[in-house]
Design a protein around this motif. Sequence first.
Motif, PDB file in Angstrom:
ATOM      1  N   ILE A   7       0.846  -1.203   0.000  1.00  0.00           N
ATOM      2  CA  ILE A   7       0.000   0.000   0.000  1.00  0.00           C
ATOM      3  C   ILE A   7       0.882   1.254   0.000  1.00  0.00           C
ATOM      4  O   ILE A   7       0.662   2.194  -0.764  1.00  0.00           O
ATOM      5  CB  ILE A   7      -0.961  -0.007   1.221  1.00  0.00           C
ATOM      6  N   ALA A   8       1.910   1.235   0.856  1.00  0.00           N
ATOM      7  CA  ALA A   8       2.849   2.356   0.932  1.00  0.00           C
ATOM      8  C   ALA A   8       3.500   2.593  -0.428  1.00  0.00           C
ATOM      9  O   ALA A   8       3.524   3.719  -0.944  1.00  0.00           O
ATOM     10  CB  ALA A   8       3.920   2.078   1.983  1.00  0.00           C
ATOM     11  N   ALA A   9       4.013   1.523  -1.023  1.00  0.00           N
ATOM     12  CA  ALA A   9       4.690   1.617  -2.313  1.00  0.00           C
ATOM     13  C   ALA A   9       3.734   2.123  -3.387  1.00  0.00           C
ATOM     14  O   ALA A   9       4.069   3.000  -4.188  1.00  0.00           O
ATOM     15  CB  ALA A   9       5.244   0.248  -2.705  1.00  0.00           C
ATOM     16  N   LEU A  11       0.890   3.892  -3.029  1.00  0.00           N
ATOM     17  CA  LEU A  11       0.447   5.280  -2.823  1.00  0.00           C
ATOM     18  C   LEU A  11       1.546   6.294  -3.146  1.00  0.00           C
ATOM     19  O   LEU A  11       1.310   7.247  -3.891  1.00  0.00           O
ATOM     20  CB  LEU A  11      -0.035   5.481  -1.378  1.00  0.00           C
ATOM     21  N   THR A  12       2.752   6.096  -2.595  1.00  0.00           N
ATOM     22  CA  THR A  12       3.799   7.103  -2.841  1.00  0.00           C
ATOM     23  C   THR A  12       4.243   7.096  -4.304  1.00  0.00           C
ATOM     24  O   THR A  12       4.624   8.122  -4.840  1.00  0.00           O
ATOM     25  CB  THR A  12       5.023   6.930  -1.906  1.00  0.00           C
ATOM     26  N   ILE A  14       2.237   6.200  -7.041  1.00  0.00           N
ATOM     27  CA  ILE A  14       1.170   6.734  -7.892  1.00  0.00           C
ATOM     28  C   ILE A  14       0.943   8.228  -7.622  1.00  0.00           C
ATOM     29  O   ILE A  14       0.446   8.941  -8.503  1.00  0.00           O
ATOM     30  CB  ILE A  14      -0.128   5.910  -7.715  1.00  0.00           C
ATOM     31  N   SER A  15       1.350   8.705  -6.440  1.00  0.00           N
ATOM     32  CA  SER A  15       1.142  10.122  -6.106  1.00  0.00           C
ATOM     33  C   SER A  15       1.861  11.045  -7.096  1.00  0.00           C
ATOM     34  O   SER A  15       1.415  12.169  -7.342  1.00  0.00           O
ATOM     35  CB  SER A  15       1.608  10.419  -4.673  1.00  0.00           C
ATOM     36  N   PHE A  16       2.974  10.582  -7.676  1.00  0.00           N
ATOM     37  CA  PHE A  16       3.728  11.426  -8.611  1.00  0.00           C
ATOM     38  C   PHE A  16       3.086  11.477  -9.997  1.00  0.00           C
ATOM     39  O   PHE A  16       3.435  12.334 -10.806  1.00  0.00           O
ATOM     40  CB  PHE A  16       5.184  10.960  -8.712  1.00  0.00           C
TER      41      PHE A  16
ATOM     42  N   MET B  36      -1.169  14.957  -5.717  1.00  0.00           N
ATOM     43  CA  MET B  36       0.119  14.346  -5.373  1.00  0.00           C
ATOM     44  C   MET B  36       0.360  14.389  -3.873  1.00  0.00           C
ATOM     45  O   MET B  36       0.632  13.354  -3.258  1.00  0.00           O
ATOM     46  CB  MET B  36       1.297  15.056  -6.078  1.00  0.00           C
ATOM     47  N   ILE B  39      -2.176  12.151  -1.697  1.00  0.00           N
ATOM     48  CA  ILE B  39      -1.886  10.706  -1.769  1.00  0.00           C
ATOM     49  C   ILE B  39      -0.524  10.402  -1.136  1.00  0.00           C
ATOM     50  O   ILE B  39      -0.361   9.433  -0.393  1.00  0.00           O
ATOM     51  CB  ILE B  39      -1.906  10.226  -3.246  1.00  0.00           C
ATOM     52  N   PHE B  40       0.457  11.282  -1.426  1.00  0.00           N
ATOM     53  CA  PHE B  40       1.824  11.076  -0.931  1.00  0.00           C
ATOM     54  C   PHE B  40       1.876  11.052   0.599  1.00  0.00           C
ATOM     55  O   PHE B  40       2.550  10.196   1.190  1.00  0.00           O
ATOM     56  CB  PHE B  40       2.729  12.190  -1.477  1.00  0.00           C
ATOM     57  N   GLY B  43       0.615   7.829   1.875  1.00  0.00           N
ATOM     58  CA  GLY B  43       1.589   6.793   1.528  1.00  0.00           C
ATOM     59  C   GLY B  43       2.793   6.794   2.459  1.00  0.00           C
ATOM     60  O   GLY B  43       3.290   5.735   2.857  1.00  0.00           O
ATOM     61  N   CYS B  46       2.132   5.085   5.621  1.00  0.00           N
ATOM     62  CA  CYS B  46       2.203   3.624   5.448  1.00  0.00           C
ATOM     63  C   CYS B  46       3.660   3.145   5.422  1.00  0.00           C
ATOM     64  O   CYS B  46       3.993   2.110   6.007  1.00  0.00           O
ATOM     65  CB  CYS B  46       1.484   3.198   4.173  1.00  0.00           C
ATOM     66  N   TRP B  47       4.564   3.902   4.745  1.00  0.00           N
ATOM     67  CA  TRP B  47       5.991   3.551   4.750  1.00  0.00           C
ATOM     68  C   TRP B  47       6.542   3.546   6.168  1.00  0.00           C
ATOM     69  O   TRP B  47       7.390   2.720   6.526  1.00  0.00           O
ATOM     70  CB  TRP B  47       6.821   4.543   3.919  1.00  0.00           C
TER      71      TRP B  47
END
Lengths: 81, 81
Positions: A7-9, A11-12, A14-16, B36, B39-40, B43, B46-47
């Motif tokens: 989920i972390a991977a 979200l961060t 796709i955010s870009f 961005m 969502i970031f 994310g 979560c990281w």
Amino acid sequence: MEIIGWIAAGLTTISFLPQAIKVLRSNETSSISLWMYSIFSVGILCWLIYGVYLKSSQMIISNLITFLFAVIILRAKVKNG
Amino acid sequence: MEIIGWIAAGLTTISFLPQAIKVLRSNETSSISLWMYSIFSVGILCWLIYGVYLKSSQMIISNLITFLFAVIILRAKVKNG
């Protein structure tokens, strides 16, 4: 707990995408920091190497895609100022 | 190889500082993507959780600081549009 990594991977990474689409559509990057995307791109390459060391698929895949988006935004910034 | 993790963490974390300074100084965020940073920020949280699971100090410390920078930029975007 591996799912949190995905989920972390996801979200961060796709955010870009919305940021990349925004700069490509508008050719407007005045409030984007050149320093941010220069340092960030090198940092993401290091995360990729560290992900290979940790054998974390989440880190490897997400950092590959994030690097692509970061370079698209960096290129637009260099071109448009 | 742990050093690569620290370099990665240091670079991607510190990269958001010039962007945060830029938006705070200029109050100009028109080319920043609201999607961005929304969502970031989720994310990165979560990281942080995943970093605790992996017992990676690099991931825990860097994601805490990155979250702070991301929220500063997100707040400026919401305020300035």
